[in-house]
Design a protein around this motif. Structure first.
Motif, PDB file in Angstrom:
ATOM      1  N   MET A   1      15.644   1.033  36.073  1.00  0.00           N
ATOM      2  CA  MET A   1      16.355   2.027  36.932  1.00  0.00           C
ATOM      3  C   MET A   1      17.842   2.479  36.557  1.00  0.00           C
ATOM      4  N   VAL A   2      18.388   1.305  36.036  1.00  0.00           N
ATOM      5  CA  VAL A   2      19.930   1.605  35.728  1.00  0.00           C
ATOM      6  C   VAL A   2      20.150   2.296  34.811  1.00  0.00           C
ATOM      7  N   ARG A   3      19.215   2.432  33.765  1.00  0.00           N
ATOM      8  CA  ARG A   3      19.319   3.252  32.550  1.00  0.00           C
ATOM      9  C   ARG A   3      19.318   4.643  32.981  1.00  0.00           C
ATOM     10  N   TYR A   4      19.022   5.211  34.247  1.00  0.00           N
ATOM     11  CA  TYR A   4      19.059   6.275  34.901  1.00  0.00           C
ATOM     12  C   TYR A   4      20.000   6.723  35.993  1.00  0.00           C
ATOM     13  N   LYS A   5      20.818   5.671  36.045  1.00  0.00           N
ATOM     14  CA  LYS A   5      21.986   5.892  36.901  1.00  0.00           C
ATOM     15  C   LYS A   5      21.691   5.576  38.518  1.00  0.00           C
ATOM     16  N   TYR A   6      20.404   4.830  38.860  1.00  0.00           N
ATOM     17  CA  TYR A   6      20.359   4.617  40.125  1.00  0.00           C
ATOM     18  C   TYR A   6      21.443   3.462  40.420  1.00  0.00           C
ATOM     19  N   ASN A   7      21.783   3.472  41.704  1.00  0.00           N
ATOM     20  CA  ASN A   7      22.515   2.218  42.045  1.00  0.00           C
ATOM     21  C   ASN A   7      22.360   1.492  43.260  1.00  0.00           C
ATOM     22  N   VAL A   8      21.135   1.836  43.935  1.00  0.00           N
ATOM     23  CA  VAL A   8      20.841   0.890  45.323  1.00  0.00           C
ATOM     24  C   VAL A   8      19.353   0.569  45.093  1.00  0.00           C
ATOM     25  N   LEU A   9      18.941  -0.535  45.363  1.00  0.00           N
ATOM     26  CA  LEU A   9      17.530  -0.932  45.261  1.00  0.00           C
ATOM     27  C   LEU A   9      17.336  -1.317  46.798  1.00  0.00           C
ATOM     28  N   GLN A  10      16.408  -0.902  47.593  1.00  0.00           N
ATOM     29  CA  GLN A  10      16.056  -1.017  48.714  1.00  0.00           C
ATOM     30  C   GLN A  10      15.039  -1.983  48.546  1.00  0.00           C
ATOM     31  N   LEU A  11      15.002  -3.215  49.263  1.00  0.00           N
ATOM     32  CA  LEU A  11      13.676  -4.200  49.306  1.00  0.00           C
ATOM     33  C   LEU A  11      13.163  -4.291  50.676  1.00  0.00           C
TER      34      LEU A  11
ATOM     35  N   VAL B   1      20.776 -10.436  43.872  1.00  0.00           N
ATOM     36  CA  VAL B   1      21.861  -9.757  44.051  1.00  0.00           C
ATOM     37  C   VAL B   1      22.971  -9.788  42.973  1.00  0.00           C
ATOM     38  N   HIS B   2      23.219 -10.977  42.566  1.00  0.00           N
ATOM     39  CA  HIS B   2      24.062 -11.262  41.240  1.00  0.00           C
ATOM     40  C   HIS B   2      23.679 -10.274  40.329  1.00  0.00           C
ATOM     41  N   TYR B   3      22.446 -10.386  39.581  1.00  0.00           N
ATOM     42  CA  TYR B   3      21.763  -9.939  38.558  1.00  0.00           C
ATOM     43  C   TYR B   3      21.898  -8.170  38.703  1.00  0.00           C
ATOM     44  N   ALA B   4      21.756  -7.777  40.010  1.00  0.00           N
ATOM     45  CA  ALA B   4      21.946  -6.348  40.032  1.00  0.00           C
ATOM     46  C   ALA B   4      23.307  -5.881  40.062  1.00  0.00           C
ATOM     47  N   ALA B   5      24.062  -6.667  40.707  1.00  0.00           N
ATOM     48  CA  ALA B   5      25.646  -6.078  40.858  1.00  0.00           C
ATOM     49  C   ALA B   5      26.085  -6.283  39.498  1.00  0.00           C
ATOM     50  N   GLU B   6      25.810  -7.021  38.442  1.00  0.00           N
ATOM     51  CA  GLU B   6      26.365  -6.980  37.221  1.00  0.00           C
ATOM     52  C   GLU B   6      25.972  -5.565  36.573  1.00  0.00           C
ATOM     53  N   ARG B   7      24.813  -4.918  37.144  1.00  0.00           N
ATOM     54  CA  ARG B   7      24.206  -3.683  36.661  1.00  0.00           C
ATOM     55  C   ARG B   7      24.773  -2.399  37.270  1.00  0.00           C
ATOM     56  N   ASN B   8      25.687  -2.711  38.204  1.00  0.00           N
ATOM     57  CA  ASN B   8      26.238  -1.813  39.163  1.00  0.00           C
ATOM     58  C   ASN B   8      25.147  -1.198  40.219  1.00  0.00           C
ATOM     59  N   VAL B   9      24.365  -2.306  40.454  1.00  0.00           N
ATOM     60  CA  VAL B   9      23.127  -1.945  41.782  1.00  0.00           C
ATOM     61  C   VAL B   9      23.443  -2.882  42.874  1.00  0.00           C
ATOM     62  N   GLN B  10      23.256  -2.325  44.122  1.00  0.00           N
ATOM     63  CA  GLN B  10      23.500  -2.774  45.229  1.00  0.00           C
ATOM     64  C   GLN B  10      22.025  -3.170  45.846  1.00  0.00           C
TER      65      GLN B  10
ATOM     66  N   GLU C   1      21.464 -14.633  58.909  1.00  0.00           N
ATOM     67  CA  GLU C   1      21.230 -15.119  57.642  1.00  0.00           C
ATOM     68  C   GLU C   1      20.963 -14.329  56.659  1.00  0.00           C
ATOM     69  N   VAL C   2      20.406 -13.074  56.729  1.00  0.00           N
ATOM     70  CA  VAL C   2      20.465 -11.834  56.042  1.00  0.00           C
ATOM     71  C   VAL C   2      21.563 -11.438  55.496  1.00  0.00           C
ATOM     72  N   ALA C   3      22.389 -11.036  56.447  1.00  0.00           N
ATOM     73  CA  ALA C   3      23.797 -10.761  56.327  1.00  0.00           C
ATOM     74  C   ALA C   3      24.542 -11.535  55.407  1.00  0.00           C
ATOM     75  N   SER C   4      24.217 -12.961  55.244  1.00  0.00           N
ATOM     76  CA  SER C   4      25.162 -13.844  54.438  1.00  0.00           C
ATOM     77  C   SER C   4      24.414 -13.727  52.953  1.00  0.00           C
ATOM     78  N   ILE C   5      23.297 -13.399  52.805  1.00  0.00           N
ATOM     79  CA  ILE C   5      22.634 -13.261  51.477  1.00  0.00           C
ATOM     80  C   ILE C   5      23.040 -12.005  50.709  1.00  0.00           C
ATOM     81  N   PHE C   6      23.178 -10.831  51.615  1.00  0.00           N
ATOM     82  CA  PHE C   6      23.295  -9.749  50.820  1.00  0.00           C
ATOM     83  C   PHE C   6      24.832  -8.878  51.273  1.00  0.00           C
ATOM     84  N   PRO C   7      25.459  -8.834  50.138  1.00  0.00           N
ATOM     85  CA  PRO C   7      26.951  -8.267  50.507  1.00  0.00           C
ATOM     86  C   PRO C   7      26.846  -6.691  50.560  1.00  0.00           C
ATOM     87  N   ALA C   8      25.645  -6.149  50.386  1.00  0.00           N
ATOM     88  CA  ALA C   8      25.453  -4.629  50.568  1.00  0.00           C
ATOM     89  C   ALA C   8      26.138  -4.098  52.172  1.00  0.00           C
ATOM     90  N   PRO C   9      26.743  -3.131  52.268  1.00  0.00           N
ATOM     91  CA  PRO C   9      27.250  -2.768  53.833  1.00  0.00           C
ATOM     92  C   PRO C   9      26.241  -2.386  54.595  1.00  0.00           C
TER      93      PRO C   9
END
Length: 415
Positions: free
Chosen positions: A65-75, A109-118, A176-184
């Motif tokens: 997805m990052v190859r096509y400039k998506y920047n959010v992954l909703q789980l 989260v860390h893996y995604a952030a390195e690729r500009n995905v939250q 607990e969820v808020a502590s795992i995911f830095p997304a707003p």
């Protein structure tokens, strides 16, 4: 910025893919690029609640997805079919089925952030909650708390609106969820709640209605989220919800729009996006565009495309239909200023593994990527059809299962 450099490289990569003669000779055609995204929020949604996707598969999906400039992954991590996120205070939630540990999620989260995905977590409430009720049956309504809960089979049950234990449990969960995911944002669902047959028949909910002076069970959604949303805010997050307008279909000026102004809403229901756009603009809510007509990538691209695992009569969404999507619906710029972006959904009832997920994503995910990035005046269907082929070839080389964007014609055999 990191994102600008990354997207510049992705653009260069696509130019090289589209000009193989020069690329093979080690040259790049002279080109001037003046580029910026139409929308800052460009999302795809995975649904490991229905069919679990191991972390490595999610990382593989992010890489594409990052190859096509998506920047959010909703789980989408909780539903009637499973609870997929470790909650340390309440281990009973994950006693059945596969799930992500908190350490695995932090790694994602860390893996995604390195690729500009939250990564934005979704925990659907107050409906789509059989996995919770299986672990804690006492949290259901008075007439359903003794019904056997079978995860993946029992559906349409809800959390009781008048049960303090519900709010205590979700205070722990959301903290607990808020502590795992830095997304707003934390996505709380709020869709497809079967209110009349749950809250409408529950002794506890009926008592609460009388206490509050409510005349319709649907009004209890105000009370329910009035208890839940402060917890989201206390943890430094904003709520995200599906824009659910199906319970009451009426002219916009008659509709009581009770969503709080800080809630980011996602429009999705067939035929209701224009109304949702009008209401959110008037009320001041940020809106994400995911209309079922264009962005539900779990819908087949062609009729009878693979046997459906849960065939409820899904409509067909062709590649051309997906490409026709204008997130602004042709409205003047002033009437689409509150639109933040787009979201492609991949509800996974019929997606048992990552191969099926990518098969349903591509090539329609390329059409949605262009809708999120490119202004309408620079988009062209004939041009897009030519440009997708080198990209599909590259995806297949990378081991990505894709749907060939034409229907195979089967000629009768000669006798």
């Amino acid at each position: 910025t990191q994102g600008a450099i990354l997207y510049g490289l992705m653009t260069l990569d696509q130019i090289l893919l589209g000009d193989v003669c020069r690329t093979l000779s080690g040259k790049i055609a002279p080109v001037e690029i003046d580029d910026q995204p139409r929308f800052g929020y460009r999302s795809l949604m995975l649904d490991p609640a229905r069919h679990f996707l191991p972390s490595e598969d999610v990382k593989f999906y992010i890489d594409q997805m990052v190859r096509y400039k998506y920047n959010v992954l909703q789980l989408h991590q909780t539903d009637d079919q499973g609870w997929r996120i470790e909650i340390k205070k309440h281990p009973r939630l994950t006693e059945k089925g596969e799930f992500y540990t908190q350490e695995e999620l932090k790694d994602l989260v860390h893996y995604a952030a390195e690729r500009n995905v939250q990564i934005i977590p979704e925990l659907d409430i107050p409906g789509h909650t059989v996995a919770v009720l299986d672990a804690y049956p006492e949290l259901g309504c008075s007439h359903t708390d003794t019904i056997p809960k079978i995860v993946g089979e029992t559906v349409n049950l809800m959390l009781c609106a008048n049960n303090d234990k519900v709010y205590s449990l979700y205070k722990d969960i959301l903290t607990e969820v808020a502590s795992i995911f830095p997304a707003p944002y934390i996505h709380l669902g709020g869709d497809e709640a079967i209110i009349e047959t749950n809250w409408g028949k529950c002794e506890h909910c009926q008592s609460l209605m009388k206490q509050l002076g409510y005349t319709k069970p649907t009004e209890l959604m105000n009370y329910f989220f009035g208890k839940i949303l402060p917890v989201v805010r206390e943890n430094g997050k904003k709520p995200m919800l599906w824009c659910e307008l199906d319970n009451i279909r009426m002219p916009a000026h008659e509709y009581l729009f009770d969503y709080p102004k800080d809630a980011v809403l996602i429009t999705w229901r067939y035929g209701l996006t224009p109304l949702c756009m009008e209401l959110t603009a008037r009320h001041g809510n940020t809106l994400i565009m995911a209309p079922g007509e264009y962005t539900y990538l779990d819908y087949p691209q062609y009729k009878n495309d693979f046997p459906e695992f849960n065939n409820w009569g899904m409509p067909v969404t062709t590649l051309e239909t997906a490409y026709q999507f204008d997130p602004g619906y042709g409205l003047p710029a002033s009437q689409q200023a509150h639109i933040a972006g787009v979201n492609g959904t991949l509800w996974a009832e019929a997606m048992p593994d990552i191969n099926r997920v990518t098969y349903m994503t591509y090539p329609r995910g390329l059409a949605l990527a262009e809708a999120g990035w490119t202004q309408m005046e620079h988009r062209d269907w004939e041009s897009f059809k030519k440009r997708i082929y080198p990209n599909l070839s590259e995806l297949m080389k990378r081991g990505v299962s894709v749907r060939v964007p034409f229907e195979i014609v089967r000629y009768p055999q000669k006798r």
